[in-house]
Design an enzyme around this catalytic site. Structure first.
Site, PDB file in Angstrom:
ATOM      1  N   LEU A 136     -22.966  49.142  15.828  1.00 38.02           N
ATOM      2  CA  LEU A 136     -21.701  50.037  15.674  1.00 38.02           C
ATOM      3  C   LEU A 136     -21.064  50.009  14.132  1.00 38.02           C
ATOM      4  O   LEU A 136     -21.223  48.832  13.509  1.00 38.02           O
ATOM      5  CB  LEU A 136     -20.437  49.268  16.280  1.00 38.02           C
ATOM      6  CG  LEU A 136     -20.730  49.156  17.914  1.00 38.02           C
ATOM      7  CD1 LEU A 136     -19.507  48.739  18.625  1.00 38.02           C
ATOM      8  CD2 LEU A 136     -21.049  50.563  18.333  1.00 38.02           C
ATOM      9  N   ALA A 137     -20.825  51.007  13.347  1.00 34.63           N
ATOM     10  CA  ALA A 137     -20.758  50.962  12.097  1.00 34.63           C
ATOM     11  C   ALA A 137     -19.646  52.072  11.690  1.00 34.63           C
ATOM     12  O   ALA A 137     -19.823  52.686  10.598  1.00 34.63           O
ATOM     13  CB  ALA A 137     -22.209  51.428  11.216  1.00 34.63           C
ATOM     14  N   GLY A 194     -16.113  51.652  11.602  1.00 35.03           N
ATOM     15  CA  GLY A 194     -14.890  51.177  11.104  1.00 35.03           C
ATOM     16  C   GLY A 194     -14.652  51.300   9.861  1.00 35.03           C
ATOM     17  O   GLY A 194     -15.524  51.380   8.906  1.00 35.03           O
ATOM     18  N   ARG A 226      -9.917  45.671   4.574  1.00 38.26           N
ATOM     19  CA  ARG A 226      -9.742  44.639   3.996  1.00 38.26           C
ATOM     20  C   ARG A 226     -10.759  44.592   2.579  1.00 38.26           C
ATOM     21  O   ARG A 226     -10.743  43.512   1.877  1.00 38.26           O
ATOM     22  CB  ARG A 226      -9.743  43.595   4.483  1.00 38.26           C
ATOM     23  CG  ARG A 226      -8.312  43.515   5.562  1.00 38.26           C
ATOM     24  CD  ARG A 226      -8.119  42.183   6.082  1.00 38.26           C
ATOM     25  NE  ARG A 226      -9.006  41.928   7.451  1.00 38.26           N
ATOM     26  CZ  ARG A 226      -9.445  40.678   7.797  1.00 38.26           C
ATOM     27  NH1 ARG A 226      -9.180  39.587   7.278  1.00 38.26           N
ATOM     28  NH2 ARG A 226     -10.172  40.641   8.745  1.00 38.26           N
ATOM     29  N   GLN A 230     -18.277  58.766  15.781  1.00 37.18           N
ATOM     30  CA  GLN A 230     -17.325  58.578  16.299  1.00 37.18           C
ATOM     31  C   GLN A 230     -16.092  59.113  15.643  1.00 37.18           C
ATOM     32  O   GLN A 230     -15.875  58.445  14.522  1.00 37.18           O
ATOM     33  CB  GLN A 230     -17.075  57.026  16.600  1.00 37.18           C
ATOM     34  CG  GLN A 230     -15.874  56.673  17.297  1.00 37.18           C
ATOM     35  CD  GLN A 230     -15.612  55.266  17.306  1.00 37.18           C
ATOM     36  OE1 GLN A 230     -16.143  54.322  16.502  1.00 37.18           O
ATOM     37  NE2 GLN A 230     -14.952  54.554  18.421  1.00 37.18           N
ATOM     38  N   GLY A 275     -12.427  36.936  19.492  1.00 34.59           N
ATOM     39  CA  GLY A 275     -12.301  37.255  21.077  1.00 34.59           C
ATOM     40  C   GLY A 275     -12.735  35.565  21.579  1.00 34.59           C
ATOM     41  O   GLY A 275     -13.554  35.020  21.098  1.00 34.59           O
ATOM     42  N   LYS A 318     -42.001  48.316 -17.224  1.00 39.01           N
ATOM     43  CA  LYS A 318     -41.561  49.235 -16.289  1.00 39.01           C
ATOM     44  C   LYS A 318     -42.649  50.522 -15.975  1.00 39.01           C
ATOM     45  O   LYS A 318     -43.412  50.937 -16.706  1.00 39.01           O
ATOM     46  CB  LYS A 318     -40.268  50.052 -16.914  1.00 39.01           C
ATOM     47  CG  LYS A 318     -39.834  51.094 -15.751  1.00 39.01           C
ATOM     48  CD  LYS A 318     -39.169  52.246 -16.558  1.00 39.01           C
ATOM     49  CE  LYS A 318     -40.351  53.328 -16.952  1.00 39.01           C
ATOM     50  NZ  LYS A 318     -39.813  54.547 -17.122  1.00 39.01           N
TER      51      LYS A 318
HETATM   52  C1  UD1 Z   1     -14.475  42.198  17.752  1.00 37.18           C
HETATM   53  C2  UD1 Z   1     -14.640  41.690  19.176  1.00 37.18           C
HETATM   54  C3  UD1 Z   1     -14.034  40.529  19.234  1.00 37.18           C
HETATM   55  C4  UD1 Z   1     -15.086  39.595  18.387  1.00 37.18           C
HETATM   56  C5  UD1 Z   1     -15.268  40.165  17.196  1.00 37.18           C
HETATM   57  C6  UD1 Z   1     -16.380  39.158  16.373  1.00 37.18           C
HETATM   58  C7  UD1 Z   1     -13.799  43.591  20.573  1.00 37.18           C
HETATM   59  C8  UD1 Z   1     -12.599  44.664  21.194  1.00 37.18           C
HETATM   60  N1  UD1 Z   1     -13.585  42.606  19.695  1.00 37.18           N
HETATM   61  O1  UD1 Z   1     -13.207  42.035  17.073  1.00 37.18           O
HETATM   62  O2  UD1 Z   1     -13.959  39.762  20.588  1.00 37.18           O
HETATM   63  O3  UD1 Z   1     -14.704  38.110  18.394  1.00 37.18           O
HETATM   64  O4  UD1 Z   1     -15.581  41.459  17.103  1.00 37.18           O
HETATM   65  O5  UD1 Z   1     -16.563  39.740  15.088  1.00 37.18           O
HETATM   66  O6  UD1 Z   1     -14.780  44.290  20.313  1.00 37.18           O
HETATM   67  N2  UD1 Z   1     -16.082  49.644  15.471  1.00 37.18           N
HETATM   68  C9  UD1 Z   1     -16.595  51.018  15.600  1.00 37.18           C
HETATM   69  N3  UD1 Z   1     -15.505  51.837  15.906  1.00 37.18           N
HETATM   70  C10 UD1 Z   1     -14.266  51.410  16.601  1.00 37.18           C
HETATM   71  C11 UD1 Z   1     -14.055  49.832  16.428  1.00 37.18           C
HETATM   72  C12 UD1 Z   1     -14.874  49.237  15.974  1.00 37.18           C
HETATM   73  O7  UD1 Z   1     -17.524  51.495  14.998  1.00 37.18           O
HETATM   74  O8  UD1 Z   1     -13.557  52.365  17.206  1.00 37.18           O
HETATM   75  C13 UD1 Z   1     -17.205  48.971  14.697  1.00 37.18           C
HETATM   76  C14 UD1 Z   1     -16.642  48.219  13.586  1.00 37.18           C
HETATM   77  O9  UD1 Z   1     -17.005  49.192  12.301  1.00 37.18           O
HETATM   78  C15 UD1 Z   1     -17.058  46.764  13.306  1.00 37.18           C
HETATM   79  C16 UD1 Z   1     -17.280  46.610  14.953  1.00 37.18           C
HETATM   80  O10 UD1 Z   1     -17.119  47.769  15.555  1.00 37.18           O
HETATM   81  O11 UD1 Z   1     -18.658  47.073  13.026  1.00 37.18           O
HETATM   82  C17 UD1 Z   1     -16.167  45.377  15.392  1.00 37.18           C
HETATM   83  O12 UD1 Z   1     -15.049  46.070  15.349  1.00 37.18           O
HETATM   84  P1  UD1 Z   1     -14.028  45.430  14.600  1.00 37.18           P
HETATM   85  O13 UD1 Z   1     -12.720  46.154  14.483  1.00 37.18           O
HETATM   86  O14 UD1 Z   1     -14.163  44.454  13.259  1.00 37.18           O
HETATM   87  O15 UD1 Z   1     -13.726  44.246  15.761  1.00 37.18           O
HETATM   88  P2  UD1 Z   1     -12.897  42.849  15.760  1.00 37.18           P
HETATM   89  O16 UD1 Z   1     -11.350  42.948  15.744  1.00 37.18           O
HETATM   90  O17 UD1 Z   1     -13.646  42.048  14.716  1.00 37.18           O
END
Ligand code: UD1
Ligand code: MG
Length: 452
Positions: A10-11, A13, A17, A77, A142, A335
């Site tokens: 998953l990448a 987001g 920050r 996504q 979590g 080089k």
């Molecule tokens: C998530 C977990 C949490 C865990 C934590 C560990 C969930 C609901 N929660 O929270 O239990 O302790 O990671 O670091 O899964 N992403 C997408 N699409 C989205 C949302 C997220 O691709 O719609 C990707 C983000 O880019 C990231 C990853 O999923 O790489 C995690 O998402 P993030 O929003 O960081 O979740 P946390 O709130 O950290």
């Protein structure tokens, strides 16, 4: 026999920050994007499929994913509605896939391949396996509610009661389940929670409700470090370096001050090599057995063969290829150039776009003038040649085998094998003239002082 595996990273987001224009997963650790590290831990499982879910900065993220591993499939996504929604974007790509799916997060770059292998083994006992860790400071992770190794449910921080927030066993985000089971469960996930998101973390509880079992595999907290800020990026870098240094020491590399040596993700160092303090490795470096990299050197994209010595204060840039027993000394930059066996470039030189034959000696201050402002040109020096100090080799040019150039020469024409080339003004010597000049200058200076 373990089952075929598919990885979903998953990448999508945003990484708000990080305060950056670069998508979060493309920020680098040890010279490689975080995404590449996350993919690597999974690639060691030899997966049948690798899928990256991109969203924010998707073009760049997809390009980096495919560059790192060409067989990677990417899917978008468009709206970030949560981690379960993100995984669901891969549903169509995995239609009919008979095997296990691992979900990894692109911003969690330090998970060890062995840890994922332990999860794969734990699938023998559980339908769904989640990777957890004991957190020193559980913060907003979590929480895992467990009974021994059985996972009852995952509660997101925002939705947790005070009692649940007191739990220190946390969710890393990594999860593994059979493909058909996982997508069936994901289809049931709603977004009725504090964030209004589709949480992947609902999977274990839904599994149990269907009579399936969920389990936890634990790993060290250092592996699950998630990068959300620049400070965490620096922490992850430090954790990676600590790991790389101890791995090198275990493999038989000598380092007097390992804490001052910086490795890239892909650095390869042979047994009995010696790395002196304050050496930095960029991407793409191999240092063979018994080679020595002396203090304050910077290497990237290069190959150093057995017995070669580099530095102190040397810079090897991409395409530098040092054969056995070659020497590159202080304040030398190499080089896109090959040094043959035993060739030496010991002091204050620039050798670029060149081939230096075996046993040739390149004198101090030698420069390959390889660039005319528009194009790069090649310099060739044969075997056993002697390039006098401060020679300018104006490329394209060739100096033959066992040929010689006089110190201070500007070489623009080919030098045949065995020839000596002198490309400098002829010396003129005037006996006694220096003394006369000193006297003249002195009397002029005195006269000027009196007039003041
Ligand atoms: C998530 C977990 C949490 C865990 C934590 C560990 C969930 C609901 N929660 O929270 O239990 O302790 O990671 O670091 O899964 N992403 C997408 N699409 C989205 C949302 C997220 O691709 O719609 C990707 C983000 O880019 C990231 C990853 O999923 O790489 C995690 O998402 P993030 O929003 O960081 O979740 P946390 O709130 O950290
Ligand atoms: Mg996160």
């Amino acid at each position: 026999m373990s089952r075929p595996t598919a990885l979903i990273v998953l990448a999508a987001g945003k990484g708000t920050r990080m305060e950056s224009d670069l998508p979060k997963v493309l920020h680098k650790i040890a010279g490689a994007p975080m995404l590449a590290h996350a993919m690597d831990s999974g690639l060691e499982l030899d997966p049948a499929r690798m899928i990256v879910v991109a969203g924010h900065g998707a073009d760049a993220v997809e390009a980096a994913a495919v560059e790192h591993s060409p067989e990677t499939q990417t899917v978008r996504q468009e709206e970030q509605l949560g981690t379960a929604h993100a995984v669901d974007q891969a549903r169509a790509l995995l239609d009919g896939f008979d095997g296990d799916v691992f979900v990894l997060y692109g911003d969690t770059p330090l998970i060890r391949a062995e840890t994922l292998a332990r999860m794969a083994r734990a699938r023998a006992d559980h339908d769904v396996v989640v990777l957890g860790f004991e957190a020193a400071d559980p913060g907003r992770y979590g929480r895992l509610k467990t009974d021994g190794d059985t996972l009852l449910e995952i509660v997101e921080f925002k939705d947790a009661s005070d009692e649940e927030r007191a739990i220190t066993l946390c969710n890393s985000g990594v999860l593994c389940a059979d493909r058909a089971v996982l997508f069936d469960l994901i289809a049931q996930i709603g977004n009725d929670n504090a964030s209004g998101e589709y949480y992947l973390t609902d999977v274990p509880a839904l599994a149990r409700a269907k009579g399936l079992s969920a389990g936890v595999v634990r790993c060290e907290e250092a592996e699950t470090l998630g990068v959300n800020t620049r400070a965490q990026l620096a922490e992850a870098e430090a954790a990676f370096q600590a790991r790389a240094r101890s791995a090198a020491l275990e493999l038989g590399v000598t380092m007097q001050a390992p804490e001052t040596v910086f490795f890239a993700r892909d650095t390869v160092i042979g047994r009995d090599a010696e790395i002196e303090p304050n050496v930095v490795f960029g991407p793409g470096v191999t240092v063979e057995t018994g080679a020595r990299i002396r203090a304050f050197s910077h290497l990237e994209g290069c190959h150093v063969s057995r017995g070669a010595i580099v530095g102190p204060y040397a810079r090897l840039r991409p395409g530098a290829e040092l054969s056995e027993d070659a020497r590159v000394g202080n304040f030398v930059e190499i080089k896109a150039a090959t040094l043959g066996e035993g060739a030496k470039v010991n002091h204050l030189s620039y050798i670029g776009d060149a081939e230096i034959g075996a046993r040739s000696n390149i004198g101090a201050g030698t420069i390959t003038c390889n660039y005319d402002g528009f194009a790069k040109h090649r310099t060739e020096v044969g075997r056993g040649a002697f390039i006098g100090s401060n020679t300018m080799l104006v490329a394209p040019v060739r100096v033959g085998d066992e040929a010689m150039t006089g110190s201070g020469s500007v070489i623009t024409d080919p030098v045949p094998d065995g020839a000596l080339a002198l490309g400098r003004a002829k010396q003129v010597t005037k006996p006694g003239l220096a003394r006369k000049m000193f006297d003249l200058f002195k009397s002029r200076a005195e006269k000027a002082r009196k007039e003041r």
